[in-house]
Design an enzyme around this catalytic site. Sequence first.
Site, PDB file in Angstrom:
ATOM      1  N   CYS A 171       8.041  -3.110   9.872  1.00 24.84           N
ATOM      2  CA  CYS A 171       7.811  -2.587  11.227  1.00 24.84           C
ATOM      3  C   CYS A 171       7.679  -3.746  12.209  1.00 24.84           C
ATOM      4  CB  CYS A 171       6.557  -1.719  11.268  1.00 24.84           C
ATOM      5  SG  CYS A 171       6.276  -1.008  12.919  1.00 24.84           S
ATOM      6  N   GLU A 176       9.496   3.353   1.360  1.00 23.10           N
ATOM      7  CA  GLU A 176       8.651   4.339   0.680  1.00 23.10           C
ATOM      8  C   GLU A 176       8.827   5.723   1.280  1.00 23.10           C
ATOM      9  OE1 GLU A 176       4.781   1.386   0.237  1.00 23.10           O
ATOM     10  OE2 GLU A 176       4.613   3.267   1.311  1.00 23.10           O
ATOM     11  N   CYS A 223       6.654  12.689   3.830  1.00 25.53           N
ATOM     12  CA  CYS A 223       6.418  11.627   4.795  1.00 25.53           C
ATOM     13  C   CYS A 223       7.488  10.556   4.588  1.00 25.53           C
ATOM     14  CB  CYS A 223       5.024  11.048   4.574  1.00 25.53           C
ATOM     15  SG  CYS A 223       4.681   9.626   5.625  1.00 25.53           S
TER      16      CYS A 223
HETATM   17  N1  SAH Z   1       4.856   3.552  13.692  1.00 25.26           N
HETATM   18  C1  SAH Z   1       4.491   4.912  13.887  1.00 25.26           C
HETATM   19  C2  SAH Z   1       4.694   5.750  12.649  1.00 25.26           C
HETATM   20  C3  SAH Z   1       4.306   5.133  11.352  1.00 25.26           C
HETATM   21  S1  SAH Z   1       2.563   4.759  11.153  1.00 25.26           S
HETATM   22  C4  SAH Z   1       3.057   5.014  14.373  1.00 25.26           C
HETATM   23  O1  SAH Z   1       2.352   3.993  14.400  1.00 25.26           O
HETATM   24  O2  SAH Z   1       2.667   6.107  14.762  1.00 25.26           O
HETATM   25  C5  SAH Z   1       1.953   6.431  10.962  1.00 25.26           C
HETATM   26  C6  SAH Z   1       0.452   6.555  11.071  1.00 25.26           C
HETATM   27  O3  SAH Z   1      -0.180   5.954   9.939  1.00 25.26           O
HETATM   28  C7  SAH Z   1      -0.102   5.861  12.300  1.00 25.26           C
HETATM   29  O4  SAH Z   1      -0.968   6.700  13.013  1.00 25.26           O
HETATM   30  C8  SAH Z   1      -0.779   4.695  11.680  1.00 25.26           C
HETATM   31  O5  SAH Z   1      -1.717   4.169  12.512  1.00 25.26           O
HETATM   32  C9  SAH Z   1      -1.286   5.241  10.365  1.00 25.26           C
HETATM   33  N2  SAH Z   1      -1.695   4.202   9.427  1.00 25.26           N
HETATM   34  C10 SAH Z   1      -1.117   3.006   9.219  1.00 25.26           C
HETATM   35  N3  SAH Z   1      -1.802   2.284   8.301  1.00 25.26           N
HETATM   36  C11 SAH Z   1      -2.855   3.047   7.919  1.00 25.26           C
HETATM   37  C12 SAH Z   1      -3.939   2.853   7.015  1.00 25.26           C
HETATM   38  N4  SAH Z   1      -4.076   1.741   6.338  1.00 25.26           N
HETATM   39  N5  SAH Z   1      -4.828   3.866   6.858  1.00 25.26           N
HETATM   40  C13 SAH Z   1      -4.688   5.018   7.555  1.00 25.26           C
HETATM   41  N6  SAH Z   1      -3.692   5.260   8.427  1.00 25.26           N
HETATM   42  C14 SAH Z   1      -2.783   4.278   8.624  1.00 25.26           C
HETATM   43 FE1  SF4 Z   2       2.981   2.302  12.917  1.00 27.64          FE
HETATM   44 FE2  SF4 Z   2       1.759   0.044  13.785  1.00 27.64          FE
HETATM   45 FE3  SF4 Z   2       2.149   0.393  11.189  1.00 27.64          FE
HETATM   46 FE4  SF4 Z   2       4.215  -0.078  12.764  1.00 27.64          FE
HETATM   47  S1  SF4 Z   2       2.556  -1.501  12.335  1.00 27.64           S
HETATM   48  S2  SF4 Z   2       4.085   1.479  11.150  1.00 27.64           S
HETATM   49  S3  SF4 Z   2       3.574   0.955  14.637  1.00 27.64           S
HETATM   50  S4  SF4 Z   2       0.881   1.658  12.509  1.00 27.64           S
END
Ligand code: SAH
Ligand code: SF4
Length: 371
Positions: free
Chosen positions: A115, A95, A108
């Site tokens: 992951c 995505e 984004c």
């Molecule tokens: N893996 C990296 C980058 C991708 S996730 C990380 O964890 O930073 C990017 C951001 O989106 C993270 O801060 C994550 O916690 C947030 N995120 C993931 N799922 C989400 C959700 N359902 N609602 C809001 N933020 C979310």
């Molecule tokens: Fe980021 Fe955790 Fe989602 Fe991986 S599983 S994309 S580390 S928030």
Amino acid sequence: MSAKPRRHILAETPESLAPWLAEAGEPAFRGKQIFEWVYRRRAESFEAMSNLPKLLRDRLAEAFEIYTSSIARRADSSDGTIKLLLAWPDGATSECVMIPDGDRRTVCIGSQVGCPVGCRFCASGIDGVERNLTAGQIVEQVMRVEQICRDVDRVPDETTLHQLSNIVMMGSGEPLANYQHVMAAVRILNAPWGLHIGARKITISTVGLPKQIRKLAEEGLQVNLALSAHAPNDALRRELIPWAEQIGLAELVAACRHYFEKTGREITFEYILLAGVNDRAEHAEQLAKLVKQLRCNVNLIRYNPVSPLPFGRPTSDATTRFQAILRKSGVNAHVRKSRGMDIDAACGQLRRKAQAESVVTPAARVPNDGE
Ligand code: SAH
Ligand code: SF4
């Protein structure tokens, strides 16, 4: 001869292309012309590169490809956010999202298919990781979104690429667990011959890998670093983030401080507010103490619920209260605007939905972007 897999031009650099050009008996300046076509004029085929000799165009088309994905789905939110689901030749999907905000256009992008971290609240990690995205695929996500921006903003063709204000690597995947491809992509996004987007406009969000954060500090790039903290202490963090089992907050704070000292870029601490889990007053007080150990700001994110997962979105009152405690302690804290709520805003949701639907109804790929 042509059975060899073609190279992805979006992963190439002038240096990597030079030996191929030399072997083809072409002058080095052809490299400059090719990248100009790809990144300034957005050529979608080598055939279109009209100032290159026909023979060279044919040979390029045999050896390289420009775009490798197809757009499997597109979801448009009522707030202007547009999400694309790209399908790669091996069947993997990822995505990417365009988020408009006034004149600004943020894109984004993801770094992996799925992951490996598996945070308890996140849709992206539910089925683990399928594979890394390559550097070319990471760049291609940006190009696809940029194309959408041009269409939406009605930018005439052949205008230099300046539609994108910011790039955030906050889509599926852990960027620092795919370090090499991510850095190669960042350099192409940043390069004057590439997309030419300032490093300060590129943000890498990480769950927190101290060794890689320190390595990133040495790259000589001023990219922004966002640390997904999500908890003010290790015990709670371990409940939410499996990789926190091995990596403590103290070690992360030290790595972030090093990053700031080396790059001069303030760290952003991301904190997802999960109703009743990490959003109490004592959590805010503890978080304030933690983050005041370094120069940083806090981004509070109200959770976007993901259907099978047992977490809820906090009320806006609870969110404001949490923010107020941080601010009273002198911490710069903002609440991130939730965007695209009507199109499965959380990263990884659209991909999961498409997968689920194609399992249930393989033939009928009818978009269903409702609640
Ligand atoms: N893996 C990296 C980058 C991708 S996730 C990380 O964890 O930073 C990017 C951001 O989106 C993270 O801060 C994550 O916690 C947030 N995120 C993931 N799922 C989400 C959700 N359902 N609602 C809001 N933020 C979310
Ligand atoms: Fe980021 Fe955790 Fe989602 Fe991986 S599983 S994309 S580390 S928030």
